[in-house]
Design an enzyme around this catalytic site. Structure first.
Site, PDB file in Angstrom:
ATOM      1  CB  SER A 122      -0.780  -0.012   1.272  1.00 42.87           C
ATOM      2  OG  SER A 122      -0.052   0.282   2.326  1.00 42.87           O
ATOM      3  CG  ASP A 123       1.691   5.822  -1.159  1.00 40.27           C
ATOM      4  OD1 ASP A 123       2.589   5.931  -0.648  1.00 40.27           O
ATOM      5  OD2 ASP A 123       1.454   6.686  -2.088  1.00 40.27           O
ATOM      6  CB  ALA A 124       3.232   6.018   3.453  1.00 39.36           C
ATOM      7  CG  ASN A 125      -0.269   5.944   7.804  1.00 36.98           C
ATOM      8  OD1 ASN A 125       0.574   4.917   7.927  1.00 36.98           O
ATOM      9  ND2 ASN A 125      -0.485   6.788   8.471  1.00 36.98           N
ATOM     10  CB  ALA A 126      -2.957   3.730   1.387  1.00 34.93           C
TER      11      ALA A 126
END
Ligand code: NOJ
Length: 787
Positions: free
Chosen positions: A311-315
């Site tokens: 995932s992208d960061a914290n997504a």
């Protein structure tokens, strides 16, 4: 991140730096959630059977054997990726690594720390599974290459592949195994800050750059020595953020998705990319990170992608922010079942915290978890991490010091530059013609601003600025003096990356100082034989979280340009930026304009060679250069509609034409095209037609031309773009030399996704072909496709 900025001032005032840094970095990537379409896709033409080779089968067996020994907690640990920044304490990670709760770390760039973390993983964790270390190696690591939009402007995939090979070697030397690149998001709105990170507006050029980068990073296989695992991002549609506002939702039609936004991703998958990053935003109301259709139906089923998705960061956690998930557990279940293998987060770790419960409650099965863990283990095996978990710290410096890397960076900067204007052949300059040269502008001697975004691991002291490059080139015989003239800054709205800058922003001038500096610059121009003005945007004005509502030259740069031009000396404008800027005044009033992008470590040396003719510009614009933000989106491959003869009158207040067309760029020499031939007047559906053209260097010096081929399908089951790029080649020609360039138009180039049929179609219709040196090429022919 659109939300964090109102809070930025307050945050900056907080005393604890570490805390601020953590919060800000958490904000870098925390997103507005993504949601997406429930389209169905029936393409048969893209299907290809992937037969796992011996190495794949062996990796599968080893991964399965490991899986059989793993507890659920250990499996979830493999799915957990956390940031580790240099200001954090190593101890904060050690216990988690020892317990097998962390499968990957990102942002560690110190080889000693990498080795220490790895040692805990491979000697103290129960199953001794190595960590995989990721980093944003976007356009260089220690040696910085031009920003991706600049490299795309080279129209030279071989060069780009070579650049990313160097980047991979340097990053691998410190123990990084995995880069979050290439970024292949098509971008058609210059307001969007991340246009600088991709290849611009066109899917064909974008796909070529995507393939080249995957090859450069990964080498011929995952696990090639001195290479990295690549991660194509941000899947998918991130570049279509509404209003150009970073992280905002993307609403993309079915046809645009397949024909424009997905091809560069497909190209990366076909080139063997080992990982994919799911994007932050909503795609047609379904978050990309919870989007089963994208991650399973398209990526895995249709394209047979066998690697893993991060995932992208914290997504994953952010799925809650947008009301797609009820709570952390729901977010974890939705992302996992959609097909996200690994969760990247600052500390949210919603997979680790919630999935055991979800298994207990039968929301996901152990098989679901195993299916997500397996490709991660296979990748670690293929990368050779089990056999060679450590990095040789003693070799780092010699890898960094390789003079070939600097040479490659200089060549890349030269090949990326685009000559936008050159009235009366002011360029190239004559080395002996000027006694005194004024370098003027806020970007003339700023090292950080030569480099562009995502540059954290370089040695800033080894950056050649434009001033330094000109001085080195000209030696003592010519006086080269510098005056910044104006200051530019994001002042009240600083970049989220500011804290990581190696060269801090200078303090803001007082009004008196500002007036004084402005005058000094104009006086310097008056007192010199020529002014080289270096204007554009600071590197942090484009990139992630760096969208703008206008595209004018920030600050008082235009005023400075006008005042210096009024001084009456010849002016050369060197632009440094990652998006088209409103340079309409300059295009009318300044004799020569060279687009240098953010050229990287060798910026000054490359620009000096370009200005004095030891290198000849041959780059071409990878986007349509709009006059102002109000014109966008404006791209070359638009459809022709009502009143085609009056396209220029689409706006009543100004001509609806861009400043420069897609594919445009001049040279110090000239070229002529002739002899356009299409191999057959008619081909059958499924056949290939060959197009040839002669290109001649009609000038007196050697130079490169980018030969571009465009097509248009005259009728069919959908309106087709007025022109589509379907072939290009950058050709080097000595003065007077002629070369014949060949293009093949295969079924792949002649098909398109038809939204009504919900499938790829190739139609029996007549096609126009144009060949030339930009998207307004006039050399024309046709051929017909018959059933
Ligand atoms: C957020 C960005 O969107 C992505 O491109 C990057 O790779 C990650 N943060 C990690 O830094």
């Amino acid at each position: 991140m659109t939300k964090p900025f109102p809070n930025m001032k307050t945050l900056v005032n907080l005393r604890t730096r570490t805390f601020v840094a953590l919060i800000l970095l958490a904000l870098i990537c925390s997103s507005l959630i993504c949601v997406s379409a429930q389209q169905k896709e029936k393409s048969t033409q893209t299907k290809q059977e992937v037969k796992p080779g011996a190495a794949d089968q062996q990796a599968r067996r080893r991964a399965d054997a490991l899986l059989a020994q793993m507890t659920l907690e250990e499996k979830l640990g493999q799915l957990n990726q956390l940031f580790f920044f240099s200001f954090q304490k190593e101890e904060s990670m050690n216990a988690g690594i020892r317990k097998g709760e962390i499968g990957s770390l990102l942002f560690v760039t110190d080889p000693a720390i990498i080795n220490r973390f790895q040692k805990i993983a491979v000697t103290e964790s129960r199953l001794k599974i190595p960590l995989i270390f990721g980093f944003d190696v976007i356009h260089g690591f220690h040696t910085i290459f031009p920003v991706p939009i600049g490299m795309a402007a080279s129209w030279d995939p071989k060069m780009v592949e070579g650049a990313q090979t160097v980047a991979a070697r340097e990053a691998r030397a410190v123990g990084i195994n995995w880069t979050f690149a290439p970024m292949v998001d098509i971008a058609r709105d210059p307001r969007w800050g991340r246009i600088v990170e991709g290849a611009g507006e066109d899917p064909y050029l974008g796909a070529a750059m995507s393939r080249a980068q995957v090859r450069g990073f990964q080498g011929d296989r995952i696990g090639s020595p001195e290479h990295l695992l690549a991660c194509v991002k941000h899947f998918a549609g991130y570049g279509a953020a509404e209003g150009g506002r970073d992280y905002d939702a993307a609403n993309i039609s079915d046809a645009q998705l397949w024909n424009v936004y997905l091809p560069p991703f497909k190209a990366a998958v076909d080139a063997g990319v080992g990982s994919v990053m799911s994007a932050y935003m909503d795609l047609n109301d379904v978050p990309a990170t919870g989007n089963r259709w994208l991650l399973r139906d398209v990526l895995r089923k249709e394209w047979k992608f066998g690697g893993f998705v991060v995932s992208d960061a914290n997504a994953v956690s952010d799925l809650q922010t947008h009301g797609y998930a009820r709570d952390g557990q729901d977010a974890a279940v939705k992302a996992l079942t959609a097909g996200v293998n690994m969760e990247m987060s600052f500390s949210a770790a919603v997979y680790l915290k919630n999935l055991a419960n979800a298994v207990k409650q039968k929301q996901v099965s152990i098989k679901d978890i195993d299916d997500m863990v397996r490709p991660l283990l296979e990748t670690k095996i293929k990368l050779g991490l089990f056999e060679n978990p450590y990095v040789d710290e003693a070799k780092v410096e010699s890898t960094f010091d390789n003079p070939e890397h600097r040479e490659a960076a200089k060549t890349a900067a030269e090949r990326s530059a685009v000559l936008l204007k050159n009235q009366n052949n002011l360029l190239p300059l004559n080395k002996t013609a000027y006694k005194k040269i004024a370098v003027i502008g806020p970007l003339g001697d700023s090292r950080q601003n030569m480099l562009g975004s995502w540059t954290f691991a370089m040695d800033i002291n080894r950056t050649s600025t434009i001033l330094a490059g000109l001085k080195t080139k000209l030696g003592t015989g010519t006086e080269v003096e510098f005056a910044p003239g104006v200051q530019i800054d994001r002042f009240s709205n600083p970049s989220i990356f500011d804290m990581m800058l190696k060269e801090k922003h200078p303090p803001a001038w007082t009004e008196v100082q500002a007036a004084d500096e402005f005058k000094k610059a104009v006086d310097l121009a008056k007192d010199s034989d020529i002014a080289v003005m270096v204007l554009g945007e600071n590197q942090d004005m484009s990139g992630e979280n760096a969208s703008r509502s206008t595209i004018d030259l920030p600050g008082r740069q235009l005023e400075l340009l006008q005042a210096v031009t009024a001084a009456g000396k010849p002016v050369v404008l060197v632009l440094m930026n990652g998006r088209p800027l409103d340079i309409t005044w300059a295009a009318q009033n300044v004799p020569s304009i060279l687009e240098a992008w953010y050229p990287g470590s060798e910026a000054g040396n490359a620009v000096a060679d370009l200005l004095f003719g030891d290198a000849v510009p041959g780059g071409k614009l990878p986007f349509t250069w709009v006059k102002n933000a109000g014109q966008s989106p404006f791209y070359h491959s638009h459809n022709l509609t009502q009143n085609p003869g009056e396209q220029e009158k689409r706006y009543w207040n100004e001509k609806a034409v861009p400043l420069y067309p897609f594919g445009y760029g001049l040279s110090y020499t000239s070229f002529a095209f002739s002899n356009l031939k299409v191999s057959q007047p008619e081909i059958k559906i499924g056949e290939t037609v060959e197009v040839t053209v002669d290109v001649k260097n009609t000038g007196t010096r050697a130079g490169d031309e980018v030969v571009q081929l465009y097509i248009h399908q005259q009728a069919g089951g959908a309106s087709r773009p007025i022109r589509e790029l379907k072939g290009f080649e950058r050709v080097a020609l000595a003065a007077g030399e002629i070369k014949t360039v060949r293009f093949k138009l295969r079924p792949n180039e002649l098909r398109y996704w038809n939204a009504a049929a919900r499938d790829w179609v190739q139609e029996a219709e007549t096609f126009d072909v144009w060949v030339g040196n930009d998207s307004s090429a006039s050399l024309h022919s046709t051929f017909r496709v018959t059933p």
